[in-house]
Motif scaffolding. Structure first.
Motif, mmCIF file in Angstrom:
data_model
loop_
_atom_site.group_PDB
_atom_site.id
_atom_site.type_symbol
_atom_site.label_atom_id
_atom_site.label_comp_id
_atom_site.label_asym_id
_atom_site.label_seq_id
_atom_site.Cartn_x
_atom_site.Cartn_y
_atom_site.Cartn_z
ATOM 1 N N THR A 133 0.799 -1.117 -0.103
ATOM 2 C CA THR A 133 0.142 0.010 0.022
ATOM 3 C C THR A 133 0.715 1.169 -0.128
ATOM 4 O OG1 THR A 133 -1.850 -1.189 1.049
ATOM 5 C CG2 THR A 133 -1.833 1.387 1.222
ATOM 6 N N GLN A 134 2.179 1.281 0.770
ATOM 7 C CA GLN A 134 2.890 2.364 0.769
ATOM 8 C C GLN A 134 3.416 2.586 -0.622
ATOM 9 O OE1 GLN A 134 6.013 1.924 3.797
ATOM 10 N NE2 GLN A 134 7.464 3.186 2.541
ATOM 11 N N LEU A 135 3.668 1.558 -1.303
ATOM 12 C CA LEU A 135 4.439 1.805 -2.667
ATOM 13 C C LEU A 135 3.303 1.930 -3.791
ATOM 14 C CD1 LEU A 135 7.130 -0.998 -2.174
ATOM 15 C CD2 LEU A 135 7.459 1.122 -2.098
ATOM 16 N N GLY A 136 2.357 1.302 -3.605
ATOM 17 C CA GLY A 136 1.438 1.290 -4.954
ATOM 18 C C GLY A 136 -0.069 1.605 -4.739
ATOM 19 N N GLY A 137 -0.341 1.909 -3.565
ATOM 20 C CA GLY A 137 -1.707 2.372 -3.193
ATOM 21 C C GLY A 137 -2.547 1.036 -2.674
ATOM 22 N N ALA A 138 -3.799 1.465 -2.063
ATOM 23 C CA ALA A 138 -4.637 0.499 -1.368
ATOM 24 C C ALA A 138 -5.188 -0.530 -2.344
ATOM 25 C CB ALA A 138 -5.533 1.299 -0.353
ATOM 26 N N ARG A 139 -5.364 -0.408 -3.713
ATOM 27 C CA ARG A 139 -6.070 -1.128 -4.444
ATOM 28 C C ARG A 139 -5.281 -2.436 -4.814
ATOM 29 N NH1 ARG A 139 -7.694 -0.137 -9.220
ATOM 30 N NH2 ARG A 139 -9.554 -1.564 -8.998
ATOM 31 N N MET A 140 -4.061 -2.206 -4.531
ATOM 32 C CA MET A 140 -2.954 -3.475 -4.758
ATOM 33 C C MET A 140 -3.513 -4.574 -4.210
ATOM 34 S SD MET A 140 -0.327 -3.004 -7.120
ATOM 35 C CE MET A 140 0.580 -1.684 -7.946
ATOM 36 N N ARG A 141 -3.459 -5.962 -4.772
ATOM 37 C CA ARG A 141 -3.946 -7.079 -4.344
ATOM 38 C C ARG A 141 -2.715 -8.196 -4.632
ATOM 39 N NH1 ARG A 141 -7.333 -6.026 -8.479
ATOM 40 N NH2 ARG A 141 -7.926 -7.638 -9.761
ATOM 41 N N PRO A 142 -2.767 -9.306 -4.105
ATOM 42 C CA PRO A 142 -1.744 -10.248 -4.697
ATOM 43 C C PRO A 142 -2.408 -10.999 -5.622
ATOM 44 C CG PRO A 142 -2.752 -11.008 -2.567
ATOM 45 C CD PRO A 142 -3.059 -9.632 -2.707
ATOM 46 N N VAL A 143 -1.641 -11.192 -6.962
ATOM 47 C CA VAL A 143 -2.266 -12.079 -7.861
ATOM 48 C C VAL A 143 -1.284 -13.288 -8.314
ATOM 49 C CG1 VAL A 143 -3.388 -9.792 -8.769
ATOM 50 C CG2 VAL A 143 -1.163 -10.145 -9.515
ATOM 51 N N ARG A 144 -0.245 -13.459 -7.889
ATOM 52 C CA ARG A 144 0.428 -14.479 -8.117
ATOM 53 C C ARG A 144 1.409 -14.614 -7.227
ATOM 54 N NH1 ARG A 144 4.105 -15.294 -13.872
ATOM 55 N NH2 ARG A 144 5.046 -13.354 -13.002
ATOM 56 N N ALA A 145 1.948 -15.851 -6.742
ATOM 57 C CA ALA A 145 2.553 -16.363 -5.433
ATOM 58 C C ALA A 145 3.536 -17.358 -5.891
ATOM 59 C CB ALA A 145 1.944 -16.423 -4.342
ATOM 60 N N ILE A 146 4.932 -17.558 -6.031
ATOM 61 C CA ILE A 146 5.695 -18.597 -6.211
ATOM 62 C C ILE A 146 6.534 -18.634 -5.040
ATOM 63 C CG2 ILE A 146 7.155 -19.756 -7.728
ATOM 64 C CD1 ILE A 146 6.269 -17.728 -9.892
ATOM 65 N N ALA A 147 6.611 -19.877 -4.194
ATOM 66 C CA ALA A 147 7.864 -20.203 -3.338
ATOM 67 C C ALA A 147 8.856 -20.954 -3.790
ATOM 68 C CB ALA A 147 6.850 -21.222 -2.238
ATOM 69 N N PHE A 148 9.819 -20.310 -3.847
ATOM 70 C CA PHE A 148 11.191 -20.772 -4.327
ATOM 71 C C PHE A 148 12.107 -21.378 -3.267
ATOM 72 C CE2 PHE A 148 10.324 -17.416 -7.301
ATOM 73 C CZ PHE A 148 10.498 -17.966 -8.326
ATOM 74 N N ASP A 149 12.730 -22.508 -3.368
ATOM 75 C CA ASP A 149 13.483 -23.235 -2.515
ATOM 76 C C ASP A 149 14.744 -23.675 -3.183
ATOM 77 O OD1 ASP A 149 14.560 -24.734 -0.444
ATOM 78 O OD2 ASP A 149 12.886 -25.868 -0.148
ATOM 79 N N LYS A 150 15.905 -22.766 -3.038
ATOM 80 C CA LYS A 150 17.167 -23.357 -3.961
ATOM 81 C C LYS A 150 17.968 -23.856 -2.513
ATOM 82 C CE LYS A 150 18.565 -20.640 -7.168
ATOM 83 N NZ LYS A 150 19.261 -19.710 -8.175
ATOM 84 N N SER A 151 18.678 -24.920 -2.995
ATOM 85 C CA SER A 151 19.549 -25.712 -2.068
ATOM 86 C C SER A 151 20.555 -26.561 -2.867
ATOM 87 C CB SER A 151 18.519 -26.793 -1.384
ATOM 88 O OG SER A 151 18.130 -27.799 -1.955
ATOM 89 N N PRO A 152 21.575 -27.127 -2.158
ATOM 90 C CA PRO A 152 22.309 -28.199 -3.264
ATOM 91 C C PRO A 152 21.791 -29.269 -3.890
ATOM 92 C CG PRO A 152 23.150 -27.671 -0.879
ATOM 93 C CD PRO A 152 21.834 -27.020 -0.894
ATOM 94 N N GLN A 153 20.537 -29.535 -3.322
ATOM 95 C CA GLN A 153 19.959 -30.900 -4.044
ATOM 96 C C GLN A 153 18.973 -30.273 -5.142
ATOM 97 O OE1 GLN A 153 19.834 -30.412 -0.633
ATOM 98 N NE2 GLN A 153 21.690 -31.575 -0.481
ATOM 99 N N SER A 154 18.569 -28.841 -5.166
ATOM 100 C CA SER A 154 17.769 -28.367 -6.146
ATOM 101 C C SER A 154 18.384 -26.892 -6.472
ATOM 102 C CB SER A 154 16.464 -27.976 -5.570
ATOM 103 O OG SER A 154 15.476 -27.615 -6.567
ATOM 104 N N ASN A 155 19.315 -26.789 -7.478
ATOM 105 C CA ASN A 155 20.079 -25.617 -7.646
ATOM 106 C C ASN A 155 19.985 -25.412 -9.002
ATOM 107 O OD1 ASN A 155 21.937 -23.584 -7.242
ATOM 108 N ND2 ASN A 155 23.511 -24.905 -6.673
ATOM 109 N N TRP A 156 19.894 -24.071 -9.522
ATOM 110 C CA TRP A 156 19.604 -23.611 -10.678
ATOM 111 C C TRP A 156 20.007 -22.074 -11.145
ATOM 112 C CZ3 TRP A 156 15.885 -23.706 -7.129
ATOM 113 C CH2 TRP A 156 14.978 -22.593 -7.084
ATOM 114 N N SER A 157 20.247 -21.776 -12.246
ATOM 115 C CA SER A 157 20.597 -20.601 -12.674
ATOM 116 C C SER A 157 19.594 -20.036 -13.623
ATOM 117 C CB SER A 157 21.831 -20.172 -13.391
ATOM 118 O OG SER A 157 21.937 -21.099 -14.468
ATOM 119 N N LEU A 158 19.469 -18.600 -13.544
ATOM 120 C CA LEU A 158 18.399 -18.043 -14.552
ATOM 121 C C LEU A 158 19.097 -16.727 -15.091
ATOM 122 C CD1 LEU A 158 15.435 -18.307 -15.083
ATOM 123 C CD2 LEU A 158 15.023 -16.567 -13.308
#
Length: 233
Positions: free
Chosen positions: A72-97
């Protein structure tokens, strides 16, 4: 290539969303850490999991929640969450982008609407490229559950690139080369806010520690009927 700002006259704490395209909010997600730990403990094992139901996380991301307050501070009160991704990078699951702009949105179902396309499927969920004006007004927040060190795959951003509009893939390397860059280090509970169109990248982690991050896109836009945002409270 332009140098990094983190070790220069300007530090990470000095970056501002409007000018640089990114801003650090130290400790703004601390109240959410326990709920995040619980979510990851019961989540399927995957490097990146797309979330379509906020569940217990919703109280932090909407209404008077601490993350919603930052948005709200950055974009106003009308902003709402529209996509969520939980990332988990570890030695067993590692990648570059590689360097890129985020250009797609996650919707509830496919529908042919003028100006929306092409379509892709990510983890079984439909994504579509909207008119760039939709992306341009969005905010992306990353809530850090673990420390992010120089060895633990910090997000790299090309400062100011969010003001360049749609950047053709053939021009990405040149824009990155002429832009100052920052490695977005963090402590548990820190929140990074980004202009969604900013050019960003991430290397493979060189650390033995996990790097768990909840990334949430926010928007105030109403999609043209019959399109709907996929994320639900």
């Amino acid at each position: 290539m332009a140098g990094e700002v983190a070790g220069g006259a300007r530090g990470l704490i000095d970056l501002r969303l409007d000018q640089d395209g990114a801003q650090l909010f130290p400790g703004a997600g601390t109240a959410m850490l326990l709920a995040l730990k619980d979510w990851y403990a019961s989540a399927p094992s995957a490097p990146g999991t797309r979330i379509t139901q906020l569940g217990a996380l919703g109280s932090f991301l909407t209404g008077s929640g601490p993350i919603a307050a930052v948005v709200t501070q950055l974009g106003g009160a009308r902003m709402r969450p529209v996509r969520a991704i939980a990332f988990d990078k570890s030695p067993q699951s590692n990648w570059s982008l590689g360097w890129h702009q985020d250009r797609t949105i996650n919707v509830a179902g496919r529908a042919e609407v003028e100006g929306y396309g092409p379509w892709t499927i990510k983890q079984g969920s439909p994504h579509v490229q909207p008119p760039f004006a939709v992306i341009a007004e969005m905010l992306t927040l990353r809530i850090h559950l673990d420390a992010v060190t120089p060895d633990n795959a910090p997000l790299q951003i090309a400062l100011g690139s969010h003001r360049r509009g749609y950047i053709a893939e053939s021009d990405v390397a040149a824009v990155v080369a002429e832009s100052p860059q920052a490695a977005c280090l963090a402590q548990p509970g820190d929140v990074w806010a980004y202009a969604t169109p900013i050019l960003h990248a991430s290397q493979r982690s060189r650390s033995t520690a996990r790097r768990r991050v909840l990334q949430v896109d926010f928007s105030s836009a109403d999609l043209p009927v019959p399109l709907e945002w996929a994320l639900r409270a």
